[in-house]
Design a protein around this motif. Structure first.
Motif, short mmCIF file in Angstrom:
data_model
loop_
_atom_site.label_atom_id
_atom_site.label_comp_id
_atom_site.label_asym_id
_atom_site.label_seq_id
_atom_site.Cartn_x
_atom_site.Cartn_y
_atom_site.Cartn_z
N THR A 1 0.87 -1.14 -0.07
CA THR A 1 0.01 -0.07 -0.08
C THR A 1 0.83 1.35 -0.19
OG1 THR A 1 -0.21 0.42 2.34
CG2 THR A 1 -1.61 -1.29 1.64
N ARG B 1 0.35 5.73 0.62
CA ARG B 1 -0.56 6.64 1.18
C ARG B 1 0.18 8.21 1.11
NH1 ARG B 1 -0.66 5.95 7.15
NH2 ARG B 1 0.79 7.47 7.34
N GLN C 1 19.57 14.49 3.82
CA GLN C 1 18.60 14.75 5.28
C GLN C 1 18.96 15.90 5.91
OE1 GLN C 1 18.37 11.32 7.54
NE2 GLN C 1 16.20 10.64 6.66
N GLN D 1 17.68 18.30 8.86
CA GLN D 1 16.62 18.41 9.91
C GLN D 1 17.00 19.19 10.96
OE1 GLN D 1 16.54 14.15 11.01
NE2 GLN D 1 15.01 13.52 9.52
N VAL E 1 11.57 20.02 12.14
CA VAL E 1 11.19 20.06 10.89
C VAL E 1 12.17 19.15 10.07
CG1 VAL E 1 10.25 22.40 10.80
CG2 VAL E 1 12.76 22.08 10.24
N ASP F 1 11.50 15.94 8.40
CA ASP F 1 11.09 14.60 8.41
C ASP F 1 11.13 14.03 7.04
OD1 ASP F 1 11.38 14.47 11.07
OD2 ASP F 1 9.46 13.64 11.42
N ASP F 2 10.57 14.86 6.09
CA ASP F 2 10.38 14.51 4.62
C ASP F 2 9.78 13.08 4.45
OD1 ASP F 2 11.03 14.81 1.91
OD2 ASP F 2 12.79 14.08 1.94
N HIS F 3 8.46 13.02 5.01
CA HIS F 3 7.80 12.00 5.15
C HIS F 3 6.62 12.02 4.38
CE1 HIS F 3 9.65 10.22 9.02
NE2 HIS F 3 10.54 10.27 8.15
N HIS F 4 6.89 12.37 2.81
CA HIS F 4 5.64 12.65 2.05
C HIS F 4 4.74 11.55 1.50
CE1 HIS F 4 6.98 16.75 2.44
NE2 HIS F 4 8.13 16.45 1.94
N LEU F 5 5.28 10.64 1.57
CA LEU F 5 4.69 9.19 0.78
C LEU F 5 5.11 8.04 1.81
CD1 LEU F 5 4.26 8.15 -2.90
CD2 LEU F 5 4.91 6.45 -0.79
N VAL F 6 4.09 7.43 2.35
CA VAL F 6 4.32 6.20 3.04
C VAL F 6 3.77 5.02 2.50
CG1 VAL F 6 3.72 5.39 5.46
CG2 VAL F 6 3.69 7.84 5.36
N ALA F 7 4.66 4.13 2.41
CA ALA F 7 4.31 2.78 1.53
C ALA F 7 4.58 1.69 2.54
CB ALA F 7 5.04 2.79 0.42
N TRP G 1 7.39 -0.46 6.15
CA TRP G 1 6.66 0.59 6.19
C TRP G 1 7.96 1.71 5.72
CZ3 TRP G 1 7.44 4.63 9.32
CH2 TRP G 1 8.10 4.42 10.64
N GLY G 2 7.30 2.66 5.49
CA GLY G 2 8.22 3.89 5.19
C GLY G 2 8.16 4.54 3.72
N GLY G 3 9.30 5.16 3.38
CA GLY G 3 9.21 5.69 1.97
C GLY G 3 10.81 5.96 1.67
N THR G 4 10.88 6.56 0.50
CA THR G 4 12.08 6.81 -0.26
C THR G 4 12.68 8.17 0.50
OG1 THR G 4 11.17 7.93 -2.04
CG2 THR G 4 11.85 5.73 -2.26
N ILE G 5 13.90 8.16 0.57
CA ILE G 5 14.49 9.44 1.14
C ILE G 5 15.26 10.20 -0.01
CG2 ILE G 5 16.46 10.12 2.53
CD1 ILE G 5 16.53 7.57 3.98
N GLY H 1 18.43 4.28 1.04
CA GLY H 1 17.67 5.30 0.34
C GLY H 1 16.23 5.28 0.84
N TRP I 1 13.55 5.42 4.49
CA TRP I 1 13.12 5.58 5.77
C TRP I 1 12.10 4.62 6.22
CZ3 TRP I 1 8.28 7.17 7.27
CH2 TRP I 1 7.61 7.70 6.33
N GLY I 2 11.85 4.36 7.34
CA GLY I 2 10.65 3.35 7.96
C GLY I 2 10.96 2.42 8.71
#
Lengths: 339, 339, 339, 339
Positions: free
Chosen positions: B250, B252, C239, C241, C253, C255-261, C267-271, D265, D267-268
């Motif tokens: 998934t 989000r 990064q 922060q 400020v 965190d750069d967590h714009h998309l969570v997969a 779980w998480g996203g790309t950096i 590359g 985060w999560g």
């Protein structure tokens, strides 16, 4: 211990922490019972023992260890009373769970190390309960997989809503940072070699004269740094966080973001206000681990040496705070007993 | 367009949205200028044009497209006026950026589709600006990598602090959910085949008689589901979120957690209160993309067909809200022009 | 500047950064045009100017400022060339946007401060673009509300995937930490008074001989601390922060967590991998702000003094790295011109 | 129960769940002991009882309840065997913790409701353990403060890595969604009145013929909606999440983001793979709560009525899945016994 009987524990000290351990042994943890309690305040001890079948009440720690049903000792009295209680337990060769600090200073802690050496085997688990917190355990396991590579830096945050009235500037180090001292040694598997304390201007929210917050930088014999923000009057909540920076990645625990709400123009949640709320489960798990290993005739967890090393680092930290600059940590040679 | 000269744009409609587009063209975006404005309210049009070199003012949209410096048309008038303005632009074969909705209903939208077909080439980009939001773009790209596998479900949240006084129950679908209708079609690359609207009891915070919130379930010809929580009087903020559920994972977007604060026993941050704050950058990027493709003599972005399909789905949605149950969506055959 | 005409800008230096600024002025920002470019490499300058109407090409910076259509100067040449270009712009009393560093060392920066004083008014905006990043701006605004109380500590993280081959140990401070030096001064509104550099063992991922990572502690004249983890070969991403700790709360400020997969057990996203991706919008906004204030005949943003102060702090930082211990920062007296 | 003696429990069923409960009673929870076990597979029962002092072994559930030391019954046998075991316990008027489902269908569940009524007092706690999960408890408490206002919608996600080989399409509802059925009733304090099941195309990751995922919409007698994404072959992890939408705000639990890492590359963190990992503590707490209330002679937690209501809703859900459309739920009248 005799067959299937529960482990009989003498609890030394029945203040807030001791009473809480009595509750855990009596109500939460299976396989153990409170066999005796001791406190210099006999009334307090009696009140704590009330309603516990067969629990005897004492004012002398050594006397509390004597009854036949006592298989192990839990020391939760004030720090200055630990050394005598530990030596009394050593005399009877009883397993001990000793709340932190092992003793209040490096010299006395070293005497305990030496006494345990004469005994010839480990008998003590020191109450550094962060090692039993699920998130720290997860962080430790992640490090052990090796996927992040070698640790280079550890950033710690340790914040309390408000300090007790009797808290002193050096207690930020000896009482609070001592946890991060143990966490650093345990997570990195390295000894701490020097301490620098940077103290910014104190917060208006701190009592007059208290140096709060402080910023402590620990150096290790593996070439790593561990920095600690300790802020015991932050006002907004209880937060314990750690971010490790390794050669190929970082990892962080302690966000404590269990419920996310949107309300009145804000997203987020409430912050834990107290260590009992944050670490209740870790205390249960610590005690359960101690009872389990003890019932198997083993000793695990943080050792007397860990207690001594923490005391030595904190002593150097207090000097760094008072004198400024970097203070080297001098440890005795590590006995073979502690591997 | 003549060599290096900026693209001369006629802006039709100078209400809130139109005025904002005039500002973007005049002050933010390079390579374009406002050549003419039109509004039935001549005073409003004059005020918006004030201080813009060479910008002519009109009350008739077609007249605003006539001056020699007009290279393209941006339609930001109320929905019912779009069809006439689009046809006027087609007569002059001018490229158009048409704010959503293309037209207020499926029948009129289909007439525009047919008129563009007669023209023989695409001329219209419809203002579905979610496609230009950096997070939605990131989500689209992630889907295109194929690492999540085939999409099965899409969960959307669309929340506003409060609705305008004139908002009706069906406008939750035609004005608000229409964004998610386009997002669903665009992210999945599938047409919507049926709509069900579940309407819970209305919020006490909604105006009397308004069915708010609503919960809309869209089915697609690829066998996927897309559900939309639309809540236009949620009171706490503006939130647009999407979570796609695919066969292997998934993803989000829309958490909007840019600043995390700890204060007064709470962690978290403020919630955006307004779409201008949340999507300002997407509007800039949409307009810049349109100016760039137009200057290259190309047409991109959401097509007239996309505008028609959204209108047809929303019509079915309003019927589902009013009549209950599942309402099938009947689309005309897709002309080859739209690939 | 003449009426509604776009601002004519001479861009000095057409390397990566200069070429990018040329693109912004030509393609992204409204109200400005590239009137001239200068580079010691004439071919590179010509290539960058190609296709820009009326843009003249020079090898001498001063010559590029001479044509009648030049209203302002953007300096993006290497640091050692800045002083001469600034003085040339001062001679023509032209507004300047000067990329960081103002000049490579405190002595030359102080000469520029003095030259601007002789001019009698501010002419320079220094390119500390963090001040234009939406998240840092949000953090600054939150501090200004006063709800967090007085700042006590600032924790910064600054990580790059990998450093350029020519990067030296002192460049971690002068090239990278210089951003946090400005952020600290700007967020806190305080001058930096001392620097300590703790250098842990270098990462195996860093080139031989490079002291990477480093941990820098800055002290301010307001009694605050600002610590900076700088790690330019962290391997995993880019990064940036910042977490500020105030007397009543903290804020973070970056965190750069714009998309969570959720995928494959994680779980998480790309950096973000690069500063162009992370700060592209901030660069646009910086340039737009400069063009806007310049068109109004004003000067805003980071001043020559800010450029000088950063140079002085970085010089002290390099000494702290090389000599160990705490190095005090000695600033000249601040001229009234800089408020 | 006799004074301070531990609660003697007969455990009916010694499969995975029953054996796990035996372990909890024997090793984790204080104040209780396993007095008897029963399983149709005598060898399995014997193996589980091995090493537990005084634990008798049976193949007949009723026989396991007969020995004098049995004070309470824990039913963990397969669902079809529950009714007989419950009635046997009622005959001896013993307190019961009955694993979910109470019984496999609404008719048999209603018979148990009626039998308990004849008994004249509550004896049963049903094993809906979500009510004991710390995060759901936190969510419930937040709702009870009233600060979010009245609940309007509840969005649930329930994902498993992979289903057992014998899992059928209707079991997604009866085995999995039944948890959300109880969560919905408990969090909202409302009965469910209708069920709609939207089934998108099945995931290629699901076994042939299994309708997975499904999307279930529950309506309540308070006018609220509760939607459930159930996806038992999602492949990436075990996730249980709930977001409640109220008139003045929303709240979400289940993010399970305890450790945040940056590596390669990305985060999560890792996703829990199994319910034992996610809900281990909730099971401990459920059992501890049952032992505590039982020792006090009380009955708490989810009631027989809750078990019956869940069975009735799931039955309607299976019909909705099989027949399409919205299926109304018809409940018997609620006896006064259940408040």
């Amino acid at each position: 211990m005799h067959g299937n009987d529960p482990l009989g524990i003498a609890v030394i000290g029945t203040g807030r922490m001791g009473a809480d351990h009595v509750r855990r042994i009596d109500r939460v943890i299976s396989g153990a019972r409170v066999a005796a309690v001791a406190d210099t305040d006999a009334e307090r001890a009696k009140a704590v023992a009330a309603g516990i079948d067969g629990c005897t009440v004492h004012t002398d720690p050594a006397a509390a260890m004597a009854p036949p049903g006592v298989d192990a000792v839990l020391i939760a009295s004030p720090g200055p009373a630990h050394e005598a209680a530990l030596l009394a337990a050593f005399e009877r060769d009883l397993p001990v769970l000793c709340e932190k600090p092992l003793t209040p200073d490096a010299a006395s802690a070293l005497r305990v190390v030496e006494a345990e050496q004469e005994l010839g085997h480990r008998r003590v688990q020191v109450g550094f309960m962060r090692r039993y917190d699920a998130e720290y355990v997860r962080l430790k396991k992640l490090l052990e997989t090796g996927q992040l590579g070698r640790p280079l830096m550890l950033h710690n945050r340790h914040r309390n809503v408000a300090s007790s009235p009797f808290f002193t500037s050096s207690m930020l180090i000896t009482d609070s940072v001592s946890h991060e001292v143990d966490v650093t040694r345990w997570l990195l598997g390295q000894e701490i070699t020097a301490v620098t304390v940077h103290a910014p201007g104190s917060s208006p929210g701190a009592p007059d004269g208290l140096r709060d917050p402080q910023f402590v930088v620990l150096e290790t014999d593996g070439g790593a740094l561990s920095d600690v923000e300790i802020f015991v009057n932050c006002g907004f909540g209880y937060q314990v966080q750690a971010e490790i920076v390794c050669e190929r990645g970082t990892a962080r625990v302690g966000d404590d973001h269990h419920l996310v709400a949107n309300v009145a123009g804000r997203w987020g949640g409430t912050i834990t206000q107290d260590w009992t709320e944050r670490f209740d489960q870790a205390y249960d798990d610590e005690l359960r681990a101690w009872v389990d290993t003890t019932c198997r005739g083993e000793v695990g967890g943080p050792s007397t040496w860990d207690g001594y090393a923490a005391a030595a680092v904190c002593e150097a930290g207090v000097r760094a705070l008072e004198e400024g600059g970097r203070v080297a940590v001098e440890l005795a040679e590590k006995p073979a007993l502690y591997g």
